[in-house]
Design a protein around this motif. Structure first.
Motif, PDB file in Angstrom:
ATOM      1  N   ILE A 167      -4.314   4.109   7.977  1.00  0.00           N
ATOM      2  CA  ILE A 167      -3.939   3.621   6.646  1.00  0.00           C
ATOM      3  C   ILE A 167      -3.329   4.734   5.805  1.00  0.00           C
ATOM      4  CG2 ILE A 167      -4.880   2.738   4.468  1.00  0.00           C
ATOM      5  CD1 ILE A 167      -6.915   1.168   6.102  1.00  0.00           C
ATOM      6  N   LEU A 168      -3.980   5.897   5.798  1.00  0.00           N
ATOM      7  CA  LEU A 168      -3.532   6.982   4.934  1.00  0.00           C
ATOM      8  C   LEU A 168      -2.254   7.655   5.436  1.00  0.00           C
ATOM      9  CD1 LEU A 168      -6.887   8.731   3.923  1.00  0.00           C
ATOM     10  CD2 LEU A 168      -5.308   7.539   2.410  1.00  0.00           C
TER      11      LEU A 168
ATOM     12  N   LEU B 150       0.289   3.324   4.429  1.00  0.00           N
ATOM     13  CA  LEU B 150       0.540   3.495   3.006  1.00  0.00           C
ATOM     14  C   LEU B 150       1.852   4.223   2.708  1.00  0.00           C
ATOM     15  CD1 LEU B 150      -2.992   4.156   1.454  1.00  0.00           C
ATOM     16  CD2 LEU B 150      -1.479   2.219   1.068  1.00  0.00           C
TER      17      LEU B 150
ATOM     18  N   LEU C  89       4.739   2.334   0.564  1.00  0.00           N
ATOM     19  CA  LEU C  89       5.181   2.869  -0.721  1.00  0.00           C
ATOM     20  C   LEU C  89       6.696   2.993  -0.782  1.00  0.00           C
ATOM     21  CD1 LEU C  89       2.407   5.564  -1.290  1.00  0.00           C
ATOM     22  CD2 LEU C  89       2.829   3.548  -2.706  1.00  0.00           C
TER      23      LEU C  89
ATOM     24  N   HIS D 162       3.518  -1.611  -5.808  1.00  0.00           N
ATOM     25  CA  HIS D 162       3.665  -0.168  -5.607  1.00  0.00           C
ATOM     26  C   HIS D 162       2.613   0.604  -6.401  1.00  0.00           C
ATOM     27  CE1 HIS D 162       5.352   3.886  -6.201  1.00  0.00           C
ATOM     28  NE2 HIS D 162       5.901   3.707  -4.995  1.00  0.00           N
TER      29      HIS D 162
ATOM     30  N   LEU E  57      -0.688   0.146  -4.653  1.00  0.00           N
ATOM     31  CA  LEU E  57      -0.724   0.927  -3.418  1.00  0.00           C
ATOM     32  C   LEU E  57      -0.924   2.413  -3.713  1.00  0.00           C
ATOM     33  CD1 LEU E  57       2.135  -0.898  -1.489  1.00  0.00           C
ATOM     34  CD2 LEU E  57      -0.288  -0.901  -0.870  1.00  0.00           C
ATOM     35  N   SER E  58      -0.311   2.883  -4.785  1.00  0.00           N
ATOM     36  CA  SER E  58      -0.490   4.291  -5.173  1.00  0.00           C
ATOM     37  C   SER E  58      -1.938   4.553  -5.563  1.00  0.00           C
ATOM     38  CB  SER E  58       0.437   4.633  -6.345  1.00  0.00           C
ATOM     39  OG  SER E  58       1.788   4.463  -5.997  1.00  0.00           O
TER      40      SER E  58
ATOM     41  N   GLN F 285      -4.014   4.619  -2.449  1.00  0.00           N
ATOM     42  CA  GLN F 285      -3.860   5.873  -1.720  1.00  0.00           C
ATOM     43  C   GLN F 285      -4.723   6.968  -2.340  1.00  0.00           C
ATOM     44  OE1 GLN F 285       0.014   7.826  -1.939  1.00  0.00           O
ATOM     45  NE2 GLN F 285      -0.045   8.149   0.283  1.00  0.00           N
TER      46      GLN F 285
ATOM     47  N   LEU G  77      -2.944  -4.669   4.503  1.00  0.00           N
ATOM     48  CA  LEU G  77      -1.793  -3.765   4.482  1.00  0.00           C
ATOM     49  C   LEU G  77      -0.782  -4.129   5.567  1.00  0.00           C
ATOM     50  CD1 LEU G  77      -3.586  -0.353   3.812  1.00  0.00           C
ATOM     51  CD2 LEU G  77      -2.338  -1.778   2.197  1.00  0.00           C
TER      52      LEU G  77
ATOM     53  N   GLN H   3       3.098  -5.135   5.056  1.00  0.00           N
ATOM     54  CA  GLN H   3       4.187  -4.514   5.809  1.00  0.00           C
ATOM     55  C   GLN H   3       5.135  -5.579   6.369  1.00  0.00           C
ATOM     56  OE1 GLN H   3       3.008  -2.356   9.316  1.00  0.00           O
ATOM     57  NE2 GLN H   3       4.652  -0.847   9.075  1.00  0.00           N
TER      58      GLN H   3
END
Length: 639
Positions: free
Chosen positions: A83-84, A88, A92, A109, A112-113, A116, A145, A149
């Motif tokens: 994920i990281l 992500l 982004l 966005h 998502l930020s 993260q 996620l 995508q």
């Protein structure tokens, strides 16, 4: 349709693309039209190789489906890394590159930020793999996620081949799921649970022992409330079980900690009718314990808006839930600053209905009557109670209810009568409350119930109708006499205060002579001052009868006490009260009565009080001294 009719063609999309591509050397419009007709018509796949032969193409061998993956499920660490490090960053960038639904993707966005940053914070703790709540959060987060995508790839195509409305709906669903994941993650981070080892006790929900430190208790409470908001129904149920066990072990000590460190709004939300019935029942029990355990936790429960949901549960919940809700409501309304809110939630009707016979258990009736007593001190609510028919319901409870219900009903009648106007008192008397209260006063064996009934009678006795009815009841005065002689200090004072509002005849006063010694003792008490006043008023009234004056003057102990109260050095007793009694005793009491007062030393005390201009002292001294001079001259003339 194509996949059903021609699986050997659709299994190779490259071959199919080559077939329908206008730039392909074998393509011609008639053949393409013929193919489209076959494609649109269900038929056996056995005829399709003939079409390929006419087109000069070779049949393709169908591709076999890929074998099922034998790879083991990803570990939590692998999922977090995926994920990281991969999902992500890609999302982004994609969120800023889409061609459709740009506004939605800008909002995504920012989420998502935030995700993260929060995940990076969680990953920085070496203890996160030991937290089951965080570990259980990773797989659904990964699924969300991946869905985003896929949606970002669809939004890169301006033509939106899958349809705009469907794509918009899919985006909203994914965004909502992402918001829930962010909420759960933020909850875990704020609770501090990710930075503690399981050995601290909170992670595995082991109930802290009596010697547990406050830090351990705080961590345990935070973990419980995290599970209430993140976990499944089963996990929520277990968390509530642990919370109830914790509160039950030491409510006054632990309830303030739970109120301060727990997320009470999340607990209150579980009282909603839409919540799972088992969870709602458990939550009602926890809220009831918090509301009844301490002032701090009770205030917190009210401030988080629990009163409204509790009233709804009292109106429509199961029997056990209604009892818990009733207990919590009574505790909340005991604070006058909270009582007004009952009317705002439409709770007056609910409480009255809960008091009716057959509406619930005796415990619910008693608790609801207690709540009505608490809110009856507010003017607007008191009027609403009278309009909604609370008085007949309360009167029924005076005799048919349990002891607790009777006591609360009597106190509620007292509150309505003492703080309401003459109209409310008259309506209470018309409904027959006075007779019911007298019966309760006579038959009750509980001193507190008798005291509450007497207080209600005292409040009603200011009504002319009630005073007339009581004054014509010799049996009631016999009860007052007995209460003044044998009751507690508070009961004695209330009984004397009731007498002061009545107008008994001389025969009744003679029958009450036996309580005069007790009234003298009441006169001696320094607190409260009102007790001295009512005792003096009753004594003055009773001493208006000659036989009572003679009887009291023969009681040497009472006369001595009365004279000692005249002593200016005795500062605990207001002098105007014993002076008024001595004046009543000396007026027409005969020579023997005045002589006994004089021999006890009253004259010297009265002289000092007269010099100090105490009201009635000079007149009382003249009564006693004047009679002595008259007796002296009379004896001299006879001689």
């Amino acid at each position: 349709m194509l996949s059903l009719s021609f699986p050997f063609l659709t299994s190779n999309p490259v071959r199919l693309f080559h077939f329908i591509n206008p730039t392909a050397p074998s393509f011609s419009s008639p053949f393409f039209f013929f193919f489209w007709v076959l494609y649109s018509t269900p038929c056996s796949s056995a005829c399709f190789p003939l079409l390929l032969e006419l087109l000069g193409l070779e049949p393709m061998t169908p591709l076999s489906p890929p074998p099922p993956s034998s790879a083991p499920p990803a570990t939590p660490a692998e999922i977090l890394d995926l994920i990281l490090q991969h999902l992500l960053p890609v999302l982004l960038v994609a969120a800023l590159s889409v061609k459709s639904f740009v506004g939605r993707w800008r909002l995504l966005h920012s989420k998502l930020s935030l995700l993260q940053s929060s995940l990076a914070d969680a990953a920085s703790s070496p203890h996160w793999p030991a937290n089951p709540l965080f570990v259980d959060l990773l797989p659904p987060l990964l699924s969300t996620l991946r869905s985003l995508q896929s949606l970002s790839a669809r939004c890169l195509d301006p033509s939106l081949p899958a349809g705009k409305l469907l794509l918009q709906s899919d985006l909203d669903i994914a965004a909502s799921a992402l918001s829930l994941h962010l909420h759960d993650l933020d909850l875990l981070l704020r609770s501090g649970l990710l930075h503690h080892l399981p050995s601290a006790g909170a992670i595995v929900l082991h109930l802290p022992g009596p010697s547990a430190s406050r830090a351990d208790l705080v961590l345990f409470v935070r973990d419980l409330f995290a599970r209430l908001q993140i976990g499944s129904i089963d996990l929520k149920n277990k968390a509530l079980d642990s919370l109830l066990q914790l509160l039950a072990s030491d409510p006054p000590k632990l309830a303030p900690i739970v109120a301060a460190e727990g997320d009470l709004p999340s607990l209150v939300r579980l009282l909603d009718p839409s919540a799972h019935s088992l969870i709602r029942d458990q939550a009602a029990a926890a809220v009831s314990l918090l509301a009844t355990a301490s002032d701090v936790s009770r205030r917190a429960v009210f401030e988080e808006g629990a009163l409204g949901p509790l009233l709804r549960l009292l109106d429509s919940g199961s029997l056990s839930v209604r009892e818990r809700a009733a207990a919590a409501i009574e505790a909340i309304t005991a604070d006058p600053t909270n009582a007004w809110a009952v009317s705002a939630y439409g709770g007056v009707q609910i409480l009255i209905a809960a008091c009716r016979s057959g509406s619930g258990s005796p415990a619910i009736q008693a608790l609801a009557a207690g709540s009505l007593k608490n809110i009856s001190t507010i003017d607007d609510i008191r009027s609403a109670m009278a309009e909604e028919g609370a008085v007949p319901v309360l009167i029924d409870l005076l005799l048919s209810g349990t002891l607790d219900a009777q006591k609360n009903a009597a106190l509620c009648v007292w509150s309505l009568a003492s703080t309401g106007g003459e109209e409310i008192r008259a309506s209470i008397v018309r409904e027959g409350a006075l007779q019911r209260l007298i019966e309760l006063l006579r038959e009750a064996s509980d001193p507190e119930a008798m005291e509450h009934a007497l207080r209600a009678i005292h409040a009603l006795s200011t009504s002319p109708a009630a005073a007339k009815a009581l004054s014509s009841s010799p049996g009631f005065f016999a009860q007052l006499t007995d209460l003044i002689r044998r009751g507690s200090a508070a009961t004695q004072q209330t009984a004397a205060a009731v007498f002061c509002n009545l107008s008994p005849g001389d025969d009744v006063k003679r029958s009450m002579a036996g309580c005069m010694a007790s009234l003298i003792k009441m006169l001696e008490s320094s607190k409260p001052a009102s007790a001295q006043e009512v005792a003096a008023r009753v004594l003055v009234s009773l001493l208006a009868v000659r036989s009572n004056r003679k009887e009291l003057s023969r009681d040497e102990k009472s006369v001595t006490r009365l004279v000692q109260m005249l002593d200016p050095r005795n500062v605990e007793v207001g002098k105007k009260f014993p002076v008024s009694v001595v004046l009543a005793l000396a007026a027409g009491g005969g020579v023997g009565c005045r002589r006994r007062i004089t021999e006890a030393g009253a004259c010297q005390h009265l002289q000092k009080l007269a010099d100090a201009e105490v009201a009635g002292a000079k007149k009382a001294l003249q009564k006693i001294a004047g009679s002595r001079l008259k007796s002296f001259f009379s004896m001299a003339w006879w001689e």
